[in-house]
Design a protein around this motif. Structure first.
Motif, PDB file in Angstrom:
ATOM      1  N   LEU A 112       1.168  -1.368  -0.142  1.00  0.00           N
ATOM      2  CA  LEU A 112       0.292  -0.062  -0.510  1.00  0.00           C
ATOM      3  C   LEU A 112       0.827   1.276  -0.040  1.00  0.00           C
ATOM      4  O   LEU A 112       1.703   1.515   0.618  1.00  0.00           O
ATOM      5  CB  LEU A 112      -1.119  -0.333   1.042  1.00  0.00           C
ATOM      6  CG  LEU A 112      -1.928   0.215   1.315  1.00  0.00           C
ATOM      7  CD1 LEU A 112      -3.437   0.399   0.115  1.00  0.00           C
ATOM      8  CD2 LEU A 112      -2.755   0.175   2.875  1.00  0.00           C
ATOM      9  N   THR A 122      -1.193   6.821   1.996  1.00  0.00           N
ATOM     10  CA  THR A 122      -2.004   6.366   2.477  1.00  0.00           C
ATOM     11  C   THR A 122      -2.452   6.062   3.574  1.00  0.00           C
ATOM     12  O   THR A 122      -3.609   5.926   4.110  1.00  0.00           O
ATOM     13  CB  THR A 122      -2.271   5.122   1.144  1.00  0.00           C
ATOM     14  OG1 THR A 122      -2.133   5.213  -0.287  1.00  0.00           O
ATOM     15  CG2 THR A 122      -3.819   4.932   0.836  1.00  0.00           C
ATOM     16  N   GLY A 168      -3.197   4.253  -3.700  1.00  0.00           N
ATOM     17  CA  GLY A 168      -3.956   3.431  -3.409  1.00  0.00           C
ATOM     18  C   GLY A 168      -4.965   3.936  -2.169  1.00  0.00           C
ATOM     19  O   GLY A 168      -5.300   4.980  -2.746  1.00  0.00           O
ATOM     20  N   ILE A 169      -6.353   2.790  -1.620  1.00  0.00           N
ATOM     21  CA  ILE A 169      -7.267   3.897  -1.058  1.00  0.00           C
ATOM     22  C   ILE A 169      -7.053   3.007   0.207  1.00  0.00           C
ATOM     23  O   ILE A 169      -6.580   2.214   0.756  1.00  0.00           O
ATOM     24  CB  ILE A 169      -8.325   3.940  -1.443  1.00  0.00           C
ATOM     25  CG1 ILE A 169      -9.081   5.029  -0.996  1.00  0.00           C
ATOM     26  CG2 ILE A 169      -9.066   2.154  -1.310  1.00  0.00           C
ATOM     27  CD1 ILE A 169     -11.357   5.830  -1.539  1.00  0.00           C
ATOM     28  N   MET A 170      -7.601   4.034   1.582  1.00  0.00           N
ATOM     29  CA  MET A 170      -7.400   3.415   2.803  1.00  0.00           C
ATOM     30  C   MET A 170      -8.912   3.637   4.285  1.00  0.00           C
ATOM     31  O   MET A 170      -8.715   5.528   4.112  1.00  0.00           O
ATOM     32  CB  MET A 170      -5.776   3.352   3.116  1.00  0.00           C
ATOM     33  CG  MET A 170      -6.240   2.592   5.019  1.00  0.00           C
ATOM     34  SD  MET A 170      -6.535   3.274   6.398  1.00  0.00           S
ATOM     35  CE  MET A 170      -4.938   4.358   6.723  1.00  0.00           C
ATOM     36  N   ASN A 195     -10.023   3.779   7.580  1.00  0.00           N
ATOM     37  CA  ASN A 195     -10.080   3.656   9.201  1.00  0.00           C
ATOM     38  C   ASN A 195     -10.633   3.211  10.080  1.00  0.00           C
ATOM     39  O   ASN A 195     -11.618   3.942  10.068  1.00  0.00           O
ATOM     40  CB  ASN A 195      -8.345   5.031   9.492  1.00  0.00           C
ATOM     41  CG  ASN A 195      -7.558   4.521  10.892  1.00  0.00           C
ATOM     42  OD1 ASN A 195      -7.721   3.338  10.803  1.00  0.00           O
ATOM     43  ND2 ASN A 195      -7.789   5.760  11.264  1.00  0.00           N
ATOM     44  N   MET A 206      -7.737  -1.777   8.612  1.00  0.00           N
ATOM     45  CA  MET A 206      -7.897  -0.753   7.933  1.00  0.00           C
ATOM     46  C   MET A 206      -8.358  -1.625   6.727  1.00  0.00           C
ATOM     47  O   MET A 206      -8.503  -3.379   6.819  1.00  0.00           O
ATOM     48  CB  MET A 206      -6.387  -0.913   7.435  1.00  0.00           C
ATOM     49  CG  MET A 206      -6.130   0.140   8.258  1.00  0.00           C
ATOM     50  SD  MET A 206      -4.366   0.032   7.553  1.00  0.00           S
ATOM     51  CE  MET A 206      -3.492   0.948   8.609  1.00  0.00           C
ATOM     52  N   TYR A 261      -8.327  -1.560   2.398  1.00  0.00           N
ATOM     53  CA  TYR A 261      -6.919  -0.314   1.800  1.00  0.00           C
ATOM     54  C   TYR A 261      -7.402  -1.325   0.334  1.00  0.00           C
ATOM     55  O   TYR A 261      -8.502  -2.739   0.298  1.00  0.00           O
ATOM     56  CB  TYR A 261      -6.383  -0.544   2.493  1.00  0.00           C
ATOM     57  CG  TYR A 261      -5.964  -1.751   3.024  1.00  0.00           C
ATOM     58  CD1 TYR A 261      -6.242  -2.328   4.492  1.00  0.00           C
ATOM     59  CD2 TYR A 261      -4.566  -2.653   2.206  1.00  0.00           C
ATOM     60  CE1 TYR A 261      -5.404  -3.853   4.440  1.00  0.00           C
ATOM     61  CE2 TYR A 261      -4.410  -4.034   2.237  1.00  0.00           C
ATOM     62  CZ  TYR A 261      -5.091  -4.410   3.833  1.00  0.00           C
ATOM     63  OH  TYR A 261      -4.354  -6.342   4.229  1.00  0.00           O
ATOM     64  N   ASP A 262      -6.761  -1.082  -0.198  1.00  0.00           N
ATOM     65  CA  ASP A 262      -6.384  -1.373  -1.432  1.00  0.00           C
ATOM     66  C   ASP A 262      -5.254  -1.083  -2.239  1.00  0.00           C
ATOM     67  O   ASP A 262      -5.593   1.031  -1.708  1.00  0.00           O
ATOM     68  CB  ASP A 262      -7.732  -1.479  -2.998  1.00  0.00           C
ATOM     69  CG  ASP A 262      -7.282  -2.689  -3.839  1.00  0.00           C
ATOM     70  OD1 ASP A 262      -6.504  -3.403  -4.009  1.00  0.00           O
ATOM     71  OD2 ASP A 262      -7.863  -2.757  -4.595  1.00  0.00           O
ATOM     72  N   GLY A 263      -4.309  -1.156  -2.692  1.00  0.00           N
ATOM     73  CA  GLY A 263      -3.301  -0.279  -3.142  1.00  0.00           C
ATOM     74  C   GLY A 263      -3.166  -1.769  -5.290  1.00  0.00           C
ATOM     75  O   GLY A 263      -3.214  -2.352  -5.296  1.00  0.00           O
ATOM     76  N   SER A 285     -12.120   7.172   8.871  1.00  0.00           N
ATOM     77  CA  SER A 285     -11.848   8.024   7.938  1.00  0.00           C
ATOM     78  C   SER A 285     -11.403   7.516   6.581  1.00  0.00           C
ATOM     79  O   SER A 285     -11.645   6.342   6.866  1.00  0.00           O
ATOM     80  CB  SER A 285     -10.779   8.799   8.222  1.00  0.00           C
ATOM     81  OG  SER A 285      -9.208   8.147   8.991  1.00  0.00           O
ATOM     82  N   SER A 301      -8.094   7.892   3.281  1.00  0.00           N
ATOM     83  CA  SER A 301      -6.722   8.662   3.122  1.00  0.00           C
ATOM     84  C   SER A 301      -7.119   8.154   1.657  1.00  0.00           C
ATOM     85  O   SER A 301      -6.616   6.666   0.998  1.00  0.00           O
ATOM     86  CB  SER A 301      -5.828   8.074   4.302  1.00  0.00           C
ATOM     87  OG  SER A 301      -5.844   8.620   5.317  1.00  0.00           O
ATOM     88  N   ILE A 302      -6.128   9.065   0.687  1.00  0.00           N
ATOM     89  CA  ILE A 302      -5.302   8.804  -0.513  1.00  0.00           C
ATOM     90  C   ILE A 302      -4.289   9.193  -0.580  1.00  0.00           C
ATOM     91  O   ILE A 302      -4.024  10.517   0.281  1.00  0.00           O
ATOM     92  CB  ILE A 302      -7.179   8.933  -1.087  1.00  0.00           C
ATOM     93  CG1 ILE A 302      -7.139  10.632  -1.878  1.00  0.00           C
ATOM     94  CG2 ILE A 302      -7.623   8.733  -1.749  1.00  0.00           C
ATOM     95  CD1 ILE A 302      -7.141  11.261  -3.296  1.00  0.00           C
TER      96      ILE A 302
END
Lengths: 309, 269
Positions: free
Chosen positions: A101, A105, B125-127, B129, B140, B142-144, B172, B174-175
């Motif tokens: 990741l 991020t 990616g994106i996450m 939380n 989390m 997520y994917d990247g 939240s 995040s990118i």
């Protein structure tokens, strides 16, 4: 549990027993990528002399409340930085991130950096520390770059009276020594007003230089710190920690199109590390811009104060 | 059980100049969650005001504003500089903290697309939380994407599913995008929840005013934030319309992009 020295039956512990039970704890790990390390193999952050992962070697629980990443690069595209790295994290019992990741991020926090002409940075302690009257709170600073040697640093302990909540600030000024030299900062009774009972919540560092290069925002990267609290377990087992990883706030003057990349991941509930459990934090450089690169990782949290040094 | 779906709404408003040091033409913009098709309670989290002057110069604090409700009038008698309302810095990395946690049911999933608007290809990616509801352990979603790219990338991997044994509360998203890179080229983000319900009701690729690049669906608007209330947001009915009035006291015309972010209260996931 560590008993406060001045505790009496009449004086209740502030904020319940939590203050006496939990103490700050943090570890710093590094990883270095050689020139041409891309495409590279996964590299693990090293937290100790034996290529250790971030392991709990204490006979006590750790509550991990933050993981941070940074490196000293100031530009996003001209040099490799954490913008060009990916991360994977595994707890002994479960995966935290099981695929690569982008490191950035992981950011969960709001604004970290402020651009202004009052240069300072702030360490918010992961849990308040109870300093009792008559005790000496001792810390050391080390300069890591000639650019900051002989600069004056003002260190302030901020907190409150544990009984009535009155704000308390104590400060000392010291001059940073030559590179790799160290200077003690002692908050003790050898002063006009002695040490009172105090819950320390923040340590503030004020800097002398503002806009001469390197700019004031570089200070946290160029200073190492270690704390020696008078009671309870050591926070860092006497090893140095780079100030940049501990600061929740950096203020100072920035140059155009530069910034100090730092990422803070703060879970809403802590990751628990029992004895011998570890966080394995891996890193991958995803592009190579022709420069050797060292990145840092800080694992920050609280330790249960059942063990005494 | 009450749940809180994140939402964002954006309006792009031309505001004519009044001339240097002179009174401008008051121009109002209406923002409400009815626009995203919701009827019920809503939590207004924050507002972002992004000003673009026609000649590319800085407006300073010469754009004035006031806020209020369509049904109740403005909260202030007169307009004040936008800076007088701002109370929160722009995050260094794009992170949107929701005013209320969003609960994703066990086995449900999120998906997203990211279109990095930057000129430099970057690892994307994106996450989200969050915390597992069963045992309060942090988790989390997520994917990247393991290649640097500026292309439109879908994120729909296994790690965007809630676990089978627990709901997840998300706090939240995040990118990987640093703020200074966003002035000209914005990362376009779209996020879908269960049932393919999209979070953002914003035109995906708005033809942007001059100097703004492709102003698209950002998690994080480009500038400092006006929080409605520091911790909990303003809780109102969805038929309450937030009214914002602008006045441009510069010598050049402006386009003002207003972004409202918050949470919709619903009785399901």
């Amino acid at each position: 549990m560590v008993e406060p020295l001045n505790r009496s039956a009449e004086r209740a512990m502030p904020l319940g027993d939590e203050v006496a039970k939990w103490f700050p704890w943090w570890r710093q790990g590094t990883v270095t990528f050689a020139i041409g390390a891309y495409p590279g193999a996964p590299t693990r952050f090293i937290f100790g002399p034996n290529n250790d992962p971030c392991q709990n070697n204490l006979d006590a629980r750790l509550r991990i409340s933050e993981i941070r990443f940074a490196n000293p690069r100031v530009s996003r595209d001209a040099q490799p930085s954490i913008m060009n790295q990916a991360v994977r994290i595994r707890h002994t019992r479960y995966d935290i991130i099981n695929q690569w990741l982008p490191m950035t991020t992981l950011q969960t926090e709001d604004s970290l950096q402020y651009t202004g002409d009052s240069a300072s940075s702030v360490v918010h302690l992961p849990t308040p520390y109870y300093l009792q009257r008559g005790q000496t709170f001792f810390m050391e600073l080390q300069s890591l770059d000639a650019a900051v040697a002989s600069d004056i640093i003002t260190v302030a302990l901020r907190g409150k009276d544990p009984i009535n909540g009155t704000p308390i600030v104590m400060s000392k000024q010291v001059t940073l020594p030559v590179v790799n030299g160290r200077v003690p900062v002692a908050f003790d009774d050898n002063r006009d007003s002695g040490i009172r009972d105090m819950l320390i919540t923040d340590v503030v560092f004020g800097y002398e230089r503002v806009n001469t290069a390197p700019t004031s925002l570089d200070y946290p990267h160029y200073i190492n710190v270690r704390f020696k609290p008078p009671t309870g377990p050591l926070w860092t087992e006497n090893v140095w920690t780079r100030l940049s990883g501990l600061c929740s706030y950096w203020g100072g003057v920035d140059a155009a199109a530069t910034y100090r990349p730092i990422v803070i991941y703060r879970p809403k509930t802590p990751h628990i590390l029992y004895f011998e459990e570890a966080l394995k934090i891996e890193c991958l450089q995803v592009s190579d811009l022709g420069t050797e690169l060292t990145s840092w990782c800080w694992v920050i949290g609280e330790q249960e104060g059942t063990h005494v040094r | 059980m009450k749940n809180y779906l994140p939402f964002a709404q954006r309006e792009i408003t031309p505001v004519l100049a009044g001339g240097a040091g002179q009174t401008g033409v008051p121009t109002s913009v209406r923002m409400d969650s009815m626009a995203v098709g919701h009827q019920g309670r809503v939590v207004l989290g924050d507002v972002n005001v992004y000003v673009v002057l026609a000649d590319g110069s800085f407006a300073g604090n010469r754009i004035l504003m006031r806020m209020g409700w369509l049904s109740k009038g403005y909260l202030l008698e007169r307009r004040l500089p936008v800076g007088a309302f701002i109370n929160k810095g722009r995050p260094l990395v794009s992170t949107w903290s929701f005013p209320r946690p969003y609960r994703l049911k066990a086995n449900a999933r999120l998906r997203a697309t990211l279109n990095a608007g930057e000129t430099t290809a970057r690892y994307q990616g994106i996450m989200f939380n969050g915390v597992r509801c069963e045992d309060r352990r942090p988790m989390m979603l997520y994917d990247g994407n393991e290649a640097e790219s500026t292309a439109l990338l879908p994120f729909n991997g296994m790690n965007l599913y809630a676990p089978t044994d627990s709901d997840v509360e998300l706090y939240s998203v995040s990118i990987p995008e640093y703020q200074y890179s966003r002035a000209d080229n914005a990362t376009a983000v779209r996020i879908w929840g269960p049932g393919n319900r999209e979070w953002f009701k914003v035109q995906p690729y708005v033809a942007a005013p001059a100097g703004m690049g492709n102003y698209t669906r950002w998690i994080d608007p480009p500038g400092d934030l006006i929080e409605m209330e520091r911790h909990r947001g303003w809780e109102v009915d969805s038929d309450e319309t937030l009214l914002i009035e602008y006045e441009n006291t510069t010598a050049v015309n402006a386009v003002i992009v207003t972004t409202l972010r918050g949470s919709l209260e619903v009785d399901h996931g």
